[in-house]
Design a protein around this motif. Structure first.
Motif, short mmCIF file in Angstrom:
data_model
loop_
_atom_site.label_atom_id
_atom_site.label_comp_id
_atom_site.label_asym_id
_atom_site.label_seq_id
_atom_site.Cartn_x
_atom_site.Cartn_y
_atom_site.Cartn_z
N ARG A 92 7.95 3.32 -10.62
CA ARG A 92 7.84 4.77 -10.85
C ARG A 92 8.02 5.07 -12.35
NH1 ARG A 92 8.42 9.95 -7.84
NH2 ARG A 92 9.26 11.32 -9.41
N GLU A 93 8.94 4.35 -12.98
CA GLU A 93 9.21 4.60 -14.41
C GLU A 93 7.96 4.34 -15.25
OE1 GLU A 93 9.87 3.79 -18.42
OE2 GLU A 93 9.58 2.09 -17.06
N GLU A 94 7.21 3.32 -14.91
CA GLU A 94 5.98 3.02 -15.67
C GLU A 94 4.96 4.15 -15.52
OE1 GLU A 94 5.99 -1.89 -15.37
OE2 GLU A 94 5.09 -0.73 -13.75
N VAL A 95 4.85 4.67 -14.32
CA VAL A 95 3.89 5.75 -14.09
C VAL A 95 4.37 7.04 -14.76
CG1 VAL A 95 2.61 7.04 -12.33
CG2 VAL A 95 3.15 4.64 -11.95
N GLU A 96 5.68 7.26 -14.74
CA GLU A 96 6.22 8.45 -15.43
C GLU A 96 5.89 8.39 -16.92
OE1 GLU A 96 10.07 9.30 -12.52
OE2 GLU A 96 10.39 8.37 -14.49
N ARG A 97 6.05 7.20 -17.49
CA ARG A 97 5.76 7.01 -18.91
C ARG A 97 4.28 7.31 -19.19
NH1 ARG A 97 6.34 1.57 -21.10
NH2 ARG A 97 7.47 1.14 -19.18
N HIS B 298 0.83 -1.20 0.00
CA HIS B 298 0.00 0.00 0.00
C HIS B 298 0.87 1.27 0.00
CE1 HIS B 298 -2.97 2.91 1.05
NE2 HIS B 298 -2.39 3.17 2.19
N GLN B 299 1.89 1.24 0.86
CA GLN B 299 2.82 2.39 0.94
C GLN B 299 3.45 2.68 -0.43
OE1 GLN B 299 6.58 2.15 3.13
NE2 GLN B 299 5.24 1.42 4.77
N HIS B 300 3.90 1.60 -1.08
CA HIS B 300 4.53 1.76 -2.39
C HIS B 300 3.52 2.31 -3.40
CE1 HIS B 300 7.02 0.89 -5.88
NE2 HIS B 300 5.98 0.26 -6.41
N GLU B 301 2.34 1.73 -3.42
CA GLU B 301 1.31 2.17 -4.38
C GLU B 301 0.96 3.64 -4.15
OE1 GLU B 301 -2.18 -0.24 -4.17
OE2 GLU B 301 -1.10 -2.06 -4.71
N HIS C 155 0.46 9.19 -5.61
CA HIS C 155 0.73 10.58 -5.30
C HIS C 155 1.37 11.28 -6.52
CE1 HIS C 155 1.63 13.87 -2.53
NE2 HIS C 155 2.78 13.99 -3.18
N TYR C 156 2.35 10.61 -7.09
CA TYR C 156 3.04 11.16 -8.26
C TYR C 156 2.04 11.37 -9.41
CZ TYR C 156 6.08 11.42 -12.34
OH TYR C 156 6.66 11.83 -13.50
N LEU C 157 1.24 10.34 -9.66
CA LEU C 157 0.30 10.41 -10.78
C LEU C 157 -0.73 11.52 -10.55
CD1 LEU C 157 -0.72 9.25 -13.43
CD2 LEU C 157 -1.96 7.50 -12.16
N LEU C 158 -1.30 11.58 -9.35
CA LEU C 158 -2.32 12.60 -9.08
C LEU C 158 -1.73 14.01 -9.16
CD1 LEU C 158 -4.32 10.88 -6.21
CD2 LEU C 158 -5.21 11.51 -8.46
N ASP C 159 -0.50 14.17 -8.66
CA ASP C 159 0.18 15.48 -8.74
C ASP C 159 0.22 15.98 -10.18
OD1 ASP C 159 0.77 16.09 -6.22
OD2 ASP C 159 2.92 15.66 -6.30
N HIS C 160 0.53 15.06 -11.10
CA HIS C 160 0.64 15.45 -12.51
C HIS C 160 -0.73 15.57 -13.17
CE1 HIS C 160 4.78 14.54 -11.65
NE2 HIS C 160 5.08 15.31 -12.68
N LEU C 161 -1.63 14.69 -12.79
CA LEU C 161 -2.97 14.77 -13.39
C LEU C 161 -3.66 16.09 -13.05
CD1 LEU C 161 -4.87 11.37 -13.05
CD2 LEU C 161 -4.15 12.54 -15.14
N ARG C 162 -3.43 16.56 -11.84
CA ARG C 162 -4.07 17.82 -11.42
C ARG C 162 -3.65 18.97 -12.31
NH1 ARG C 162 -2.99 16.03 -6.09
NH2 ARG C 162 -1.19 17.41 -6.03
N GLU C 163 -2.50 18.84 -12.96
CA GLU C 163 -2.02 19.92 -13.83
C GLU C 163 -2.49 19.75 -15.27
OE1 GLU C 163 2.16 19.88 -13.17
OE2 GLU C 163 1.87 20.60 -11.11
N LEU C 164 -3.13 18.63 -15.56
CA LEU C 164 -3.60 18.38 -16.93
C LEU C 164 -5.08 18.76 -17.05
CD1 LEU C 164 -1.84 14.95 -17.64
CD2 LEU C 164 -1.23 17.20 -18.55
N PRO C 165 -5.55 19.04 -18.28
CA PRO C 165 -6.95 19.44 -18.46
C PRO C 165 -7.88 18.24 -18.42
CG PRO C 165 -5.82 19.45 -20.56
CD PRO C 165 -4.78 19.07 -19.54
#
Ligand SMILES: Cc1ncc(COP(=O)(O)O)c(C=O)c1O
Length: 413
Positions: A397-402, A306-309, A314-324
């Motif tokens: 993390r690399e998969e989510v960055e992609r 859970h911690q890892h996920e 967190h990373y994904l949501l941070d970036h999604l919030r900046e997208l339309p």
């Protein structure tokens, strides 16, 4: 604080030894996870060495029976529940359907069943059909159309002395918010209402802790928790006693068979023993080889997962919030699991999900059988639906960055 050793974890999944497994960032886990090698080994062993009718005296048949018993007892140990109360079925949908029919004696004319608009159809449709057959009333616990969340005050207003069953999900396969099941159950207890919980979306991210949940029935699917394609249902004893058995008449004395029509997938049940192997292996790698019960191992491992996920989420949501995009559910990791769902007003969900494949990212679009939730939240084209990114503990993390790079480009075209 320990962290999940992601390299070690990925070594436990044979798919990561394949070219495609290494290439594709598999972010469609809510549809079904990859299968742990330990489970595949058990399945192969069964099919190779004793794929016959089990429980006979001859040694091959006997081994098949022993393997099935081991699969079952592993699930019992992983969940820390009495074996009598555990039903294994083909899927959660099938288990829910069986449960709804078994509830016929309780759901009579003049009684009420509450289902939540947030639920997957598998925990709604069967109850609706049951109410129609019996002339009972089906009530919907509605969501907030903006957030998709359920409000306990609304539930309180719906419950009456006539309410016999309340059905709700522990977390939605769309918005991912964790529901406070014990608070919900406490309200239901005031009207002596039985509580049926869908743990399908929750289980892969947290592992169910039935010792702490005050529920009458709990259902989840092991093909989403790195196992074979099975549905698991645990029904409290006093509830089970009120139900109409759905088994052959001569199986009725066996509580664990009452909600099982018979004719199970022997090999798939046997292979569930591999889930115990998987949790034990990951536990020992992180915490050492101390002898602790399997359910404790599973929960400690699930904490690491859970911690890892959540870091990835967190990373994904941070970036999604900046997208339309419109994010469905909480835009932060608070009280959430790692199902992240969104739409764009300019690019279809299908174009986004299909487009991500060009970046070697697996994601899907659609309504994911949470039709009523998406309808309530104002999604107009339910077939196009939403884009869902669902993470598992073996994602990197690399998969989510992609995925983020892909979405940024697809949304800027
Ligand atoms: C939240 C939820 N509940 C129930 C189900 C149905 O599970 P099964 O496919 O085992 O019937 C699913 C399947 O995706 C789900 O996501």
């Amino acid at each position: 604080m320990k962290e999940l050793d992601i390299d070690f974890v990925r070594k436990q999944f044979p798919v990561f030894n394949t070219d495609l497994g290494r290439k594709v960032g598999f972010l469609d886990n809510a549809g079904g996870s990859y299968v742990a090698g330990a489970v595949i080994d058990r399945l192969t062993d069964f099919y190779t060495n004793y794929k016959v009718q089990p429980y006979g005296a001859n040694p091959i048949s006997n081994r098949a029976g022993v393997a099935m018993d081991e699969g079952r007892s592993t699930m019992v140990a992983l969940l820390n529940v009495p074996s009598d109360l555990l039903t294994l079925g083909a899927s959660s949908t099938q288990n829910f359907n069986t449960l709804t029919i078994a509830c016929t004696p309780l759901v009579k004319r003049g009684t009420e069943v509450i289902v939540s608009e947030q639920d997957h159809e598998s925990n709604i449709g069967g109850w609706e059909r049951l109410c129609q057959r019996q002339g009972a009333t089906l009530k919907f616990w509605k969501v907030d159309p903006k957030t998709g969340e359920l409000d306990l005050n609304d539930l309180e207003a719906l419950l009456t002395p006539q309410t016999v069953i309340l059905c709700v999900t522990q977390s939605s396969n769309i918005i991912g918010t964790l529901n406070p099941i014990n608070d919900i159950a406490a309200l239901a207890r005031r009207t002596n209402t039985r509580v049926v919980v869908d743990g399908v979306s929750y289980a892969p991210h947290y592992w169910p802790n039935l010792d702490e949940l005050d529920v009458d029935a709990y259902v989840f699917s092991t093909y989403k928790t790195y196992g074979t394609h099975q549905g698991v249902m645990v029904v409290r004893e006093d509830f089970l006693e009120e139900l109409e058995p759905q088994s052959h008449f001569f199986n009725v004395p066996y509580k664990n068979k009452r909600l099982d029509a018979a004719g199970p997938d022997h090999a798939a049940i046997a292979a569930l023993a591999g889930l115990g192997d998987y949790f034990s292996t990951v536990y020992e790698h992180h915490f050492g080889a101390e002898a602790v019960p399997l359910h404790v191992k599973a929960r400690k491992v699930a904490d690491l997962m859970h911690q890892h996920e959540m870091k990835l989420c967190h990373y994904l949501l941070d970036h999604l919030r900046e997208l339309p995009v419109r994010i469905f559910g909480r835009p932060t990791t608070e009280q959430r699991e790692a199902n992240i769902v969104f739409t764009s007003s300019t690019v279809s969900s299908k174009a986004l999900a299909d487009g991500l494949a060009q970046y070697d990212v697996a994601a899907k679009n659609g309504h994911f059988y949470a039709y009523r939730l998406l309808e309530a939240m104002g999604v107009e084209d339910l077939n196009d639906g939403v884009v869902r990114i669902s993470l598992s503990h073996y994602n990197t993390r690399e998969e989510v960055e992609r995925c983020v790079v892909g979405l940024r480009e697809l949304l800027s075209n």
